[in-house]
Design a protein around this motif. Structure first.
Motif, short mmCIF file in Angstrom:
data_model
loop_
_atom_site.label_atom_id
_atom_site.label_comp_id
_atom_site.label_asym_id
_atom_site.label_seq_id
_atom_site.Cartn_x
_atom_site.Cartn_y
_atom_site.Cartn_z
N ALA A 46 0.83 -1.20 0.00
CA ALA A 46 0.00 0.00 0.00
C ALA A 46 0.87 1.25 0.00
O ALA A 46 1.96 1.26 0.56
CB ALA A 46 -0.90 -0.01 1.23
N ILE A 47 0.40 2.30 -0.66
CA ILE A 47 1.09 3.58 -0.61
C ILE A 47 0.84 4.20 0.75
O ILE A 47 -0.29 4.34 1.19
CB ILE A 47 0.59 4.51 -1.72
CG1 ILE A 47 0.91 3.92 -3.10
CG2 ILE A 47 1.21 5.90 -1.59
CD1 ILE A 47 0.41 4.75 -4.25
N PHE A 105 5.37 6.09 -1.10
CA PHE A 105 4.71 6.95 -0.12
C PHE A 105 4.26 8.22 -0.82
O PHE A 105 4.76 8.60 -1.88
CB PHE A 105 5.63 7.26 1.05
CG PHE A 105 6.87 8.04 0.70
CD1 PHE A 105 6.92 9.42 0.82
CD2 PHE A 105 8.01 7.38 0.23
CE1 PHE A 105 8.06 10.14 0.49
CE2 PHE A 105 9.16 8.09 -0.10
CZ PHE A 105 9.19 9.47 0.04
N SER A 106 3.28 8.88 -0.23
CA SER A 106 2.75 10.10 -0.82
C SER A 106 2.97 11.26 0.13
O SER A 106 2.93 11.11 1.35
CB SER A 106 1.26 9.95 -1.15
OG SER A 106 0.51 9.80 0.04
N THR A 168 3.52 11.38 -5.21
CA THR A 168 3.96 10.03 -4.83
C THR A 168 5.44 9.86 -5.13
O THR A 168 5.94 10.30 -6.16
CB THR A 168 3.15 8.98 -5.60
OG1 THR A 168 1.76 9.17 -5.32
CG2 THR A 168 3.55 7.58 -5.18
N HIS A 169 6.14 9.19 -4.20
CA HIS A 169 7.58 8.98 -4.33
C HIS A 169 7.91 7.52 -4.03
O HIS A 169 7.13 6.80 -3.41
CB HIS A 169 8.35 9.88 -3.37
CG HIS A 169 8.12 11.34 -3.60
ND1 HIS A 169 8.79 12.07 -4.53
CD2 HIS A 169 7.24 12.21 -3.01
CE1 HIS A 169 8.37 13.32 -4.52
NE2 HIS A 169 7.42 13.44 -3.59
N THR A 170 9.11 7.11 -4.46
CA THR A 170 9.61 5.78 -4.17
C THR A 170 10.91 5.90 -3.40
O THR A 170 11.86 6.55 -3.85
CB THR A 170 9.86 4.98 -5.47
OG1 THR A 170 8.64 4.84 -6.19
CG2 THR A 170 10.40 3.59 -5.14
N LEU A 171 10.95 5.29 -2.22
CA LEU A 171 12.16 5.18 -1.41
C LEU A 171 12.78 3.82 -1.66
O LEU A 171 12.08 2.80 -1.63
CB LEU A 171 11.83 5.35 0.08
CG LEU A 171 12.95 5.02 1.07
CD1 LEU A 171 14.04 6.06 1.01
CD2 LEU A 171 12.39 4.91 2.50
N GLY A 206 2.44 3.90 13.53
CA GLY A 206 1.63 4.12 12.35
C GLY A 206 2.21 3.34 11.19
O GLY A 206 2.89 2.34 11.37
N GLY A 207 1.96 3.79 10.00
CA GLY A 207 2.43 3.10 8.82
C GLY A 207 1.33 2.29 8.20
O GLY A 207 0.17 2.31 8.63
N GLU A 208 1.67 1.52 7.19
CA GLU A 208 0.68 0.75 6.46
C GLU A 208 0.20 -0.44 7.28
O GLU A 208 0.86 -0.88 8.21
CB GLU A 208 1.27 0.29 5.14
CG GLU A 208 2.55 -0.52 5.30
CD GLU A 208 3.26 -0.69 3.98
OE1 GLU A 208 2.66 -1.29 3.07
OE2 GLU A 208 4.40 -0.26 3.86
N PRO A 209 -0.95 -1.00 6.97
CA PRO A 209 -1.46 -2.15 7.72
C PRO A 209 -0.55 -3.35 7.57
O PRO A 209 0.16 -3.49 6.58
CB PRO A 209 -2.83 -2.39 7.08
CG PRO A 209 -2.75 -1.76 5.74
CD PRO A 209 -1.84 -0.60 5.89
#
Length: 948
Positions: A46-47, A105-106, A168-171, A206-209
């Motif tokens: 997930a983003i 991530f956005s 939106t970006h990619t790490l 926090g963060g994605e599920p």
């Protein structure tokens, strides 16, 4: 064999002697393993979005893993957040081919950010990239170094900083050393203080599920990332078994010179260039802009044919600091990163790349089309080779020129005439300023039987009364129609798909010709025109020259509550004011025009203005339409693109007009009175004054004088009320400004001036400013401004001669308290190149929360820094690179570069053309020592201003 469809482009090299079948199969297996080495799983996590505090919180076990020469493996650890972490299982000193972890991530709150890692283990280094650009403090290895030991938070000794835009970006994390164990990543605003470096806590939650970590087929790839969860396969192939392809048979090679391709489309462009040595055929193609939407960038297209099917690599001989593009073969994307479909290349000198083995395709027999789309600026493409995977024609990473190819484009088929009634699209941007085309695409309908033809001044009033869509105006002088007042187009609406159009009806011009060089007899000379409560219009190739001949001090074009108006390819000269945008004229654009040579220069007489103020009264109320009663004008997402703006008192101004009232706090300090220009973009413009406006500083003209009858290139008196949609000033060139000398004129020759408390949320990037009294001046309560990746070269210093006084010779002058507006605050000045200015390179005085870091400064006559740490509260200065005796008054911390010699900077010059609208071919300008090289020993640097 492979061949191009253009006979002149065929240049096939003979294949080397074919290898035995066993060797071929072994090589094929190795090639396939390598081809997938950097290919992440197609399974998408997930983003993750920024939370309300501006934090992006990532659990590393949710990343998308890709194998390579060293890999990441999942570890169970009760002391880790979520009970899991990712550990590097090998070492490699080459970034290309190393195993990676990718996270999407956005960002909704753009700005300078810090990447924090919760990390343990004996391993101390890794590579970190954002959108394919490596984040690093070390120029030799580009690695991020961390502490060893148990769980602790690190930011890589302050090296893991980056600037993030909205979107939106990619790490990407890549393995460098074994036993680097990462638990959690937090990307936070630079001002965030919730993580203590060296602390061992779990950090913000926090963060994605959570996702499952089950591995049903025990192949080391968890089911959520495994495309074949029931059949064991390597992580390098997304958990699926590698299938050995059949022998491709009699495959061949095609060699294409990049300059032989056909360029089409608007947006970020490909242009033919020859400035970097070592290119095959002495020419290459260079990307001149950035686009994160493939469909909004120009296409470089090649066509070839195959006699037999083959499994091939597409090799690109590439240079430049840009490191990604989009590639399609027969309309299908070729990519290593499924989330962006981008093909990543090496950001260095001429080298062969196949996108880290990602540019691989099964090519059937028949005709094919290969397309390259601009994604990053400064991607240099010299040559393309398409070769079967079992050939040894070229090797990725090699620097040789490779087999020769054609050096001239093929002769295209003659264009077919357009049928009557067809439309035309502007495609030639060679006469418009800027290295990047920022302008909106314009398609114009034909002047056919459905169009209204205008030939006399009286017929010009049809613009006010007719409901037609297309108006074609023949060459002629229509200004006498203005004796009855401006042409007012009120309540007339086109649509996004079918805008209303005012265009030149001149059969002697080709469609792409501009009107900048034409005699007045060949122009349609219009009186002043106002759009009121109208939308979706295009005005193309009209001339507004001395509209005051029949009127008194009117503005050539005004937009009142009129959104989605495109003013394109205009010639606007010798007027008191040229173009004014008023309240509610959202998304309207002025582009590709020649503007200026103003008449009757007086204070705040501007060529282009976004106008917001308080209540208008008296005679003004009849002319200034659609103004809100409380002065809080709103003009969102306006655009000023690729114009040449010459000899204006102010080239561009974002107004906040208090109408000469006294400075009561309820007027100035209440945001309800501030205009809101959020989303405005000023990009790609040339803004300058020439010697014709110079004076002797006592009001007399003097082409060699050190004063001028003008003020600023850009003057901002208001900004954006929305931090996520700042006013952006980017990719402009500004020069020639001097201390103002004239009735009530008041300025120190600042090219870019920001003042008043309503001026906030401004981003100033990638501009070039030279030969002016001062570069960028900020005062009177301005806030939330970032200034990064700009060049400021040789600011003019008066040598102490009267009547010049004040801040001349300064690249940056920031701050000072003002009794009505308070302190200027929250200013960031980073990654700029400042060269040979006449005074101190920066003055920062009484600025709370000022950041000055990562700038490169080459001394002029007195390039010290004036930065009072007692008066600049919460100030941060550091990692600047200072050459030629520049002093920082002991402000520079460890990690900065201080050299007594200018030559130690190892910088080179940059040349470009200016004035392309006002003169055919333009004028070449060269600025010395403004670009970094590989040898430049900077502490940190602008990624934009490099010469490879």
């Amino acid at each position: 064999m492979l061949r191009t469809l253009f006979p002149s482009a065929i240049n096939c090299s003979p294949l080397r002697k074919r290898r035995p079948l066993a060797a071929l199969v072994t090589a094929t297996i190795a090639l396939f393993a390598l081809a997938f080495a950097l290919t992440p799983s197609a399974a998408q996590a997930a983003i993750v979005s920024q939370n309300s505090a501006g934090l992006v919180i990532l659990e590393v076990e949710h990343g998308i893993a890709s194998s390579g020469s060293a890999s990441w493996s999942l570890s169970a650890d009760a002391s880790a957040s979520g009970g899991k972490s990712m550990r590097s299982t090998g070492s490699t000193w080459r970034q290309s081919g190393s195993g990676s972890l990718d996270f999407e991530f956005s960002v909704t709150q753009p700005g300078r950010s810090v990447i924090y890692f919760r990390k343990k283990g004996a391993g101390k280094s890794l590579w970190v990239s954002i959108d394919g650009v490596t984040v690093s403090a070390s120029r030799s290895s580009r690695a991020i170094y961390t502490e060893s030991g148990g769980w602790l938070w690190t930011d890589g000794f302050h090296a893991a900083t980056t600037r993030l835009t909205a979107g939106t970006h990619t790490l990407q994390l890549q393995v460098r050393e074994a036993d680097v164990d990462i638990d959690k990543i937090v990307i936070a605003p630079a001002s965030y203080s919730g993580i203590a470096i060296g602390g061992s806590g779990l950090g913000p939650t926090g963060g994605e599920p959570p996702v499952t970590t089950k591995d049903g087929d025990n192949d080391g790839v968890i089911d959520s990332l495994d495309e074949c969860p029931t059949v064991a396969g390597p992580a390098s192939n997304n958990g699926c078994p590698i299938v050995i392809p059949p022998n491709p048979g009699n495959a061949g090679v095609v060699v294409i010179e990049a300059e032989s391709g056909a360029v089409s489309g608007s947006g970020a462009q490909w242009i033919k260039s020859s400035g970097v040595s070592g290119a095959s055929g002495s020419a290459y193609m260079r990307s001149t802009g950035e686009s994160w939407n493939k469909d909004n960038s120009a296409t470089l297209r090649f066509t070839f044919s195959t006699d037999a099917a083959s499994d091939s690599y597409i090799y690109i001989r590439k240079a430049g600091s840009g490191n990604s593009l989009w590639m399609t073969l027969d309309g299908k994307a070729i990519s290593a990163i499924p989330t962006t479909q981008a093909l990543y290349l090496r950001p260095q000198g001429w080298v062969w790349s196949n996108g880290f083995n990602a540019a691989r395709a099964k090519i059937p027999a028949g005709d094919h089309t290969l397309e390259l789309h601009v994604r990053n600026r400064n991607v240099l493409i010299d040559k393309i080779i398409i070769a079967s995977t079992d050939s040894n024609v070229i090797a990725a990473g090699s620097t040789e020129k490779g087999p020769d190819g054609p050096t001239t484009p093929p002769t295209p088929d003659p264009p077919k005439p357009k049928p009557p009634g067809s439309s035309h699209t502007v495609s030639d941007f060679s006469r418009f300023p800027g290295e990047t085309n920022h302008s909106l695409p314009v398609t114009l309908p034909a002047c056919d039987a459905n169009a209204v033809r205008i030939n006399t001044p009286s017929e010009l009033r049809l613009l006010e009364s007719s409901n037609a869509r297309v108006f074609c105006i023949a060459p002629g002088d229509y200004r006498s129609a203005g004796a009855q007042g401006p042409i007012i187009i009120k309540g007339k609406h086109g649509s996004a798909d079918a805008p209303k159009v005012i265009q030149l009806d001149n059969s002697s011009l080709n469609f792409n010709d501009v009107i900048f060089d034409l005699s007045t007899s060949k122009l349609a000379l219009l009186p002043a025109i106002s759009f009121v409560d109208s939308s979706h219009w295009i005005v193309d190739r009209m001339a507004f020259i001395n509209v005051n001949q029949y009127q008194t001090r009117v503005t050539a074009i005004e937009l009142h509550a009129s959104p989605d108006i495109i003013l394109s390819r205009l010639r606007i000269e010798k007027n008191a004011n040229s173009v004014s945008f008023y309240h509610l004229s959202h998304r309207s654009v002025l582009q590709n025009s020649l503007i200026g040579r103003s008449a009757g220069l007086i204070p705040d007489s501007v060529c282009i203005g976004l106008v917001g103020g308080l209540v208008f009264s008296g005679s003004d109320s009849s002319r200034k339409l659609n103004e809100p009663s409380n002065g809080a004008s709103r003009i969102f997402n306006a655009g000023i693109y690729n114009n040449e703006i010459v000899n204006c008192n102010d080239g561009i101004m974002l107004f906040w007009d208090p109408r000469e009232r006294t400075r009561e706090s309820h007027i100035y300090n209440s945001p309800s009175y501030w205009p809101d220009y959020q989303g405005t973009v000023i990009a790609g413009n040339d803004i300058y004054i020439d010697s014709s406006l110079r004076t002797n500083c006592y009001g007399a003209p003097s082409t060699t004088g050190i004063c001028a009858r003008a003020e600023n290139a850009i003057d901002l008196k208001a900004g954006s009320k929305n931090a996520t949609k700042p006013v952006r000033i980017t990719d402009n060139r500004m020069w020639g400004f001097r201390k103002a000398d004239g009735t009530s004129l008041s300025d120190q020759g600042v090219a870019l001036s920001l003042h008043f408390i309503a001026t906030k949320n401004i981003e100033i990037s990638e501009n070039v400013i030279w030969d002016s009294g001062s570069g960028i001046g900020i005062t009177r309560g301005v806030s939330a401004v970032t200034i990064h990746n700009n060049i400021l070269h040789k600011m003019f210093y008066d040598g102490g001669r009267r009547p010049i006084y004040g801040n001349t010779g300064l690249p940056f002058a920031i701050g000072d308290l003002e009794p009505y507006f308070g302190a200027t605050r929250d200013i960031e000045i980073s990654e700029n190149h400042v060269v040979d200015s006449g005074g101190p390179w920066i003055i920062v005085n009484q600025v709370p929360n000022a950041t000055v870091d990562c700038n490169v400064v080459i001394a002029g006559s007195a390039s010290d820094a004036w930065f009072n740490t007692r008066k600049n509260t919460n100030a941060r200065i550091g990692k600047n690179s200072l050459y030629g005796g520049v002093r920082g008054y002991n402000l520079e911390p460890a990690g900065s570069v201080l050299r007594s010699s200018k030559a130690a900077a190892k910088m080179v010059g940059k040349c470009f053309r200016v004035g392309v609208a006002s003169r055919s071919g333009g004028q070449q300008v060269c600025l010395d020592r403004v670009l970094s090289t590989r040898s430049s020993p900077h502490a940190c640097d602008s990624e934009t201003w490099r010469n490879y």
